[in-house]
Enzyme design. Structure first.
Site, PDB file in Angstrom:
ATOM      1  N   ASP A  44      -7.977  -5.317  -0.081  1.00 25.67           N
ATOM      2  CA  ASP A  44      -8.482  -6.188  -1.143  1.00 25.67           C
ATOM      3  C   ASP A  44      -8.140  -7.661  -0.943  1.00 25.67           C
ATOM      4  O   ASP A  44      -8.637  -8.506  -1.681  1.00 25.67           O
ATOM      5  CB  ASP A  44      -7.916  -5.725  -2.501  1.00 25.67           C
ATOM      6  CG  ASP A  44      -8.462  -4.371  -2.890  1.00 25.67           C
ATOM      7  OD1 ASP A  44      -9.679  -4.183  -2.774  1.00 25.67           O
ATOM      8  OD2 ASP A  44      -7.682  -3.501  -3.290  1.00 25.67           O
ATOM      9  N   HIS A  63       0.843  -1.192   0.000  1.00 22.25           N
ATOM     10  CA  HIS A  63       0.000   0.000   0.000  1.00 22.25           C
ATOM     11  C   HIS A  63       0.874   1.237   0.000  1.00 22.25           C
ATOM     12  O   HIS A  63       1.937   1.235   0.622  1.00 22.25           O
ATOM     13  CB  HIS A  63      -0.914   0.023   1.231  1.00 22.25           C
ATOM     14  CG  HIS A  63      -2.074   0.934   1.069  1.00 22.25           C
ATOM     15  ND1 HIS A  63      -1.983   2.285   1.306  1.00 22.25           N
ATOM     16  CD2 HIS A  63      -3.332   0.696   0.651  1.00 22.25           C
ATOM     17  CE1 HIS A  63      -3.144   2.839   1.048  1.00 22.25           C
ATOM     18  NE2 HIS A  63      -3.987   1.909   0.650  1.00 22.25           N
TER      19      HIS A  63
HETATM   20  N1  CMC Z   1       4.065  -7.720  -4.861  1.00 21.53           N
HETATM   21  C1  CMC Z   1       5.400  -7.712  -5.084  1.00 21.53           C
HETATM   22  N2  CMC Z   1       6.183  -6.612  -4.955  1.00 21.53           N
HETATM   23  C2  CMC Z   1       5.583  -5.471  -4.592  1.00 21.53           C
HETATM   24  C3  CMC Z   1       4.194  -5.403  -4.344  1.00 21.53           C
HETATM   25  C4  CMC Z   1       3.431  -6.573  -4.480  1.00 21.53           C
HETATM   26  N3  CMC Z   1       2.122  -6.571  -4.262  1.00 21.53           N
HETATM   27  N4  CMC Z   1       3.857  -4.135  -4.008  1.00 21.53           N
HETATM   28  C5  CMC Z   1       4.998  -3.431  -4.051  1.00 21.53           C
HETATM   29  N5  CMC Z   1       6.045  -4.231  -4.389  1.00 21.53           N
HETATM   30  C6  CMC Z   1       7.456  -3.843  -4.466  1.00 21.53           C
HETATM   31  C7  CMC Z   1       7.765  -3.072  -5.740  1.00 21.53           C
HETATM   32  O1  CMC Z   1       8.151  -3.932  -6.790  1.00 21.53           O
HETATM   33  C8  CMC Z   1       8.886  -2.172  -5.270  1.00 21.53           C
HETATM   34  O2  CMC Z   1      10.052  -2.937  -5.186  1.00 21.53           O
HETATM   35  P1  CMC Z   1      11.520  -2.250  -5.473  1.00 21.53           P
HETATM   36  O3  CMC Z   1      11.677  -1.237  -4.380  1.00 21.53           O
HETATM   37  O4  CMC Z   1      12.468  -3.389  -5.413  1.00 21.53           O
HETATM   38  O5  CMC Z   1      11.424  -1.651  -6.848  1.00 21.53           O
HETATM   39  C9  CMC Z   1       8.489  -1.821  -3.831  1.00 21.53           C
HETATM   40  O6  CMC Z   1       7.705  -2.946  -3.377  1.00 21.53           O
HETATM   41  C10 CMC Z   1       7.662  -0.541  -3.715  1.00 21.53           C
HETATM   42  O7  CMC Z   1       6.551  -0.666  -4.578  1.00 21.53           O
HETATM   43  P2  CMC Z   1       5.875   0.543  -5.352  1.00 21.53           P
HETATM   44  O8  CMC Z   1       5.124   0.002  -6.530  1.00 21.53           O
HETATM   45  O9  CMC Z   1       6.920   1.591  -5.623  1.00 21.53           O
HETATM   46  O10 CMC Z   1       4.877   1.108  -4.240  1.00 21.53           O
HETATM   47  P3  CMC Z   1       3.650   2.055  -4.485  1.00 21.53           P
HETATM   48  O11 CMC Z   1       3.399   2.750  -3.218  1.00 21.53           O
HETATM   49  O12 CMC Z   1       3.861   2.878  -5.711  1.00 21.53           O
HETATM   50  O13 CMC Z   1       2.453   1.035  -4.842  1.00 21.53           O
HETATM   51  C11 CMC Z   1       0.652  -0.467  -4.662  1.00 21.53           C
HETATM   52  C12 CMC Z   1       1.475   0.639  -3.972  1.00 21.53           C
HETATM   53  C13 CMC Z   1      -0.578  -0.747  -3.834  1.00 21.53           C
HETATM   54  C14 CMC Z   1       0.195   0.018  -6.049  1.00 21.53           C
HETATM   55  C15 CMC Z   1       1.539  -1.732  -4.805  1.00 21.53           C
HETATM   56  O14 CMC Z   1       1.920  -2.196  -3.525  1.00 21.53           O
HETATM   57  C16 CMC Z   1       0.821  -2.849  -5.585  1.00 21.53           C
HETATM   58  O15 CMC Z   1       0.910  -2.878  -6.815  1.00 21.53           O
HETATM   59  N6  CMC Z   1       0.120  -3.803  -4.879  1.00 21.53           N
HETATM   60  C17 CMC Z   1      -0.619  -4.823  -5.560  1.00 21.53           C
HETATM   61  C18 CMC Z   1      -1.951  -4.263  -6.073  1.00 21.53           C
HETATM   62  C19 CMC Z   1      -2.943  -4.028  -4.926  1.00 21.53           C
HETATM   63  O16 CMC Z   1      -3.129  -4.880  -4.069  1.00 21.53           O
HETATM   64  N7  CMC Z   1      -3.591  -2.856  -4.973  1.00 21.53           N
HETATM   65  C20 CMC Z   1      -4.603  -2.481  -3.978  1.00 21.53           C
HETATM   66  C21 CMC Z   1      -4.138  -1.336  -3.116  1.00 21.53           C
HETATM   67  S1  CMC Z   1      -5.152  -1.093  -1.644  1.00 21.53           S
HETATM   68  C22 CMC Z   1      -6.690  -0.625  -2.204  1.00 21.53           C
HETATM   69  C23 CMC Z   1      -6.729   0.564  -3.061  1.00 21.53           C
HETATM   70  O17 CMC Z   1      -6.116   1.598  -2.752  1.00 21.53           O
HETATM   71  O18 CMC Z   1      -7.416   0.520  -4.064  1.00 21.53           O
END
Ligand code: CMC
Length: 434
Positions: free
Chosen positions: A363, A306
């Site tokens: 989720d 998140h």
């Molecule tokens: N599985 C594997 N790796 C992950 C995941 C995941 N679910 N989430 C983040 N990472 C890794 C990402 O690859 C990155 O690694 P590195 O630092 O080595 O490059 C690091 O963790 C930081 O990730 P980010 O994408 O820069 O973080 P963000 O804050 O931009 O993204 C997020 C947040 C929710 C989009 C992301 O965690 C994600 O894609 N999660 C899976 C989709 C999901 O469950 N979304 C629902 C979010 S909660 C409800 C809502 O708000 O709608």
């Protein structure tokens, strides 16, 4: 601590005030940055940018805290009531018994759709994604209620808010009935918000659906846990569209589109697909986690991570508890619940997830609950939208009431070609170059 920040750029230095929120969050107020220095800030994804001041929802992502108008989310668990939370978020205080009854009665009274609007559903193919229908139909609502375009006073706004919150569930249910080729079921004048929604979803013309109180409470909890989450992608979209003074319906329709994406509300569908993929033997939970850690795979552990929570998402914890209780109460044995638990166990002990502070989010368990209740997977994100609507409305109204509100219009750093001449078509080569 200093109440100003100093920026040194070459030989010049500039001071900017520090703002502090009621919970001690600090921000550098850079409203005069460009005028003073000629520079802008660059923050793709806005992870360090506050877009507004808001009094609706507080999140402390490090400590796993979520509060609606100051009230910890956990306090809504015992007697979950989505309508009460909707009022709280939109109007800023818990409703009195009279306010609650009047609002609940308004929601029942407004539930029907104009018959003309009903025919719009026929124009969509059966296979149409329900989020597309939802967004289109929320926009279409504005054609049927033009009197609600100008919401200059609080009374008219209350009517518009009740209409929208009430009708979104009728639209959602009709989208589902259309996709199955089932007759539309009109709202029931004696049923409250959640039972009425389940009635429109699951009743037959010859047999009325009876709502189990256990299911009613679970759906109320699912909806209220989604009701607001401060400046998330869809809420920021609603605010951005609303900042151009677009009407409430158009702004919320845009919010539905933003929510649709798999990194936002669409993640609840992606979680179920992931669990099913594992269940059908394509991968073990261990293999899936391995894949999610491999940057070349493009796979993520859906329902994990998140932008704001860097510890447990309190909503995920509450939904995990509901799933544990609800499935046995309904006599449902869902192997996907075991798989979800196993994935969670593995990830919470894996250094990759621990170091990046990736925990289950809202989720991760919501789909298992919705599936146990009989909601089809392609309606999961629609359920999220029904839940999130009061938050969108609250933010739209808060922004509309803020004096000095400006249209949202970020800047950019241009990295394209420098000024260049247009070459006449006849003088260009095959690829359009001279
Ligand atoms: N599985 C594997 N790796 C992950 C995941 C995941 N679910 N989430 C983040 N990472 C890794 C990402 O690859 C990155 O690694 P590195 O630092 O080595 O490059 C690091 O963790 C930081 O990730 P980010 O994408 O820069 O973080 P963000 O804050 O931009 O993204 C997020 C947040 C929710 C989009 C992301 O965690 C994600 O894609 N999660 C899976 C989709 C999901 O469950 N979304 C629902 C979010 S909660 C409800 C809502 O708000 O709608």
């Amino acid at each position: 601590m200093s109440d100003a920040a100093t920026l040194i750029l070459g030989d010049a230095s500039y001071r900017f005030p520090i703002l502090e929120g009621t919970e001690g969050e600090r921000a550098i107020d850079i409203r005069t940055l460009r005028a003073k220095s000629g520079c802008i800030t660059l923050d793709p994804g806005y992870a360090n940018t506050g877009s507004c001041e808001s009094a609706i929802t507080f999140i402390d992502g490090e400590r796993g805290i979520l509060r609606y108008r100051g009230i910890p989310i956990e306090q809504f668990e015992q007697a979950p009531n989505f309508v009460e939370v909707a009022w709280l978020l939109i109007f800023g205080h818990l409703p009195s018994p009279q306010e609650y009854e009047a609002f609940a009665a308004d929601l029942t009274a407004c539930a029907n759709l104009d018959e003309g609007m009903k025919h719009h559903f026929e124009g969509f193919p059966r296979s149409a994604p329900p989020m597309a229908i939802l967004s289109a139909m929320i926009n279409a609502l504005s054609c049927f209620h033009p009197e609600l375009f100008e919401l200059e006073d609080a009374d008219r706004f209350r009517v518009a808010a009740a209409r929208l919150i009430s009708k979104i569930r009728t639209i959602a249910a009709y989208a589902y009935r259309h996709s199955r080729g089932l007759p539309y079921i009109y709202p029931h004048p004696e049923l409250r918000y959640v039972p009425n929604f389940l009635h429109m979803m699951f009743s037959q013309p010859y047999a009325q659906h009876v709502c189990d109180p256990v299911v009613r409470d679970a759906v109320n909890l699912v909806l209220l846990l989604h009701a607001d989450h401060e400046q998330n992608c869809s809420t920021s979209t609603v605010r951005m569209v609303g900042s151009s003074q677009a009407n409430l319906f158009a702004s919320c329709a845009a919010g539905v589109c933003a929510l649709w994406g798999p990194l936002h509300g669409g993640a609840n569908v992606a979680v179920l697909e992931m669990l099913e993929q594992i269940h059908h033997g394509h991968l073990s939970p261990e293999e899936y986690v391995r894949l999610a850690k491999d940057k070349d795979s493009k796979v993520r552990l859906m329902g994990f991570g998140h932008r704001v929570y860097k510890s447990f998402d309190p909503r995920a914890r509450m939904l995990a508890n509901v799933a544990e209780r609800l499935l046995p109460q309904l006599g449902v044995r869902d192997p996907l619940l075991q798989i979800a638990r196993r994935l969670e166990e593995i990830a919470l002990e894996d250094p990759y997830f621990v170091e990046r502070k990736l925990y289950p989010n809202v989720d991760f368990y919501s789909g298992i609950i919705l599936r146990a209740i009989g909601i089809p997977t392609n309606m999961f994100t629609v359920m999220f939208a029904i839940g999130r609507l009061p938050g969108w409305i609250a933010h739209w109204w808060e922004q509309a009431q803020t004096s000095g509100n400006k249209i949202a219009r970020p800047r950019q750093i241009y990295v394209g070609p420098l000024e260049t001449d247009r070459v006449p078509l006849s003088e260009r080569g095959e690829l359009g170059t001279a």
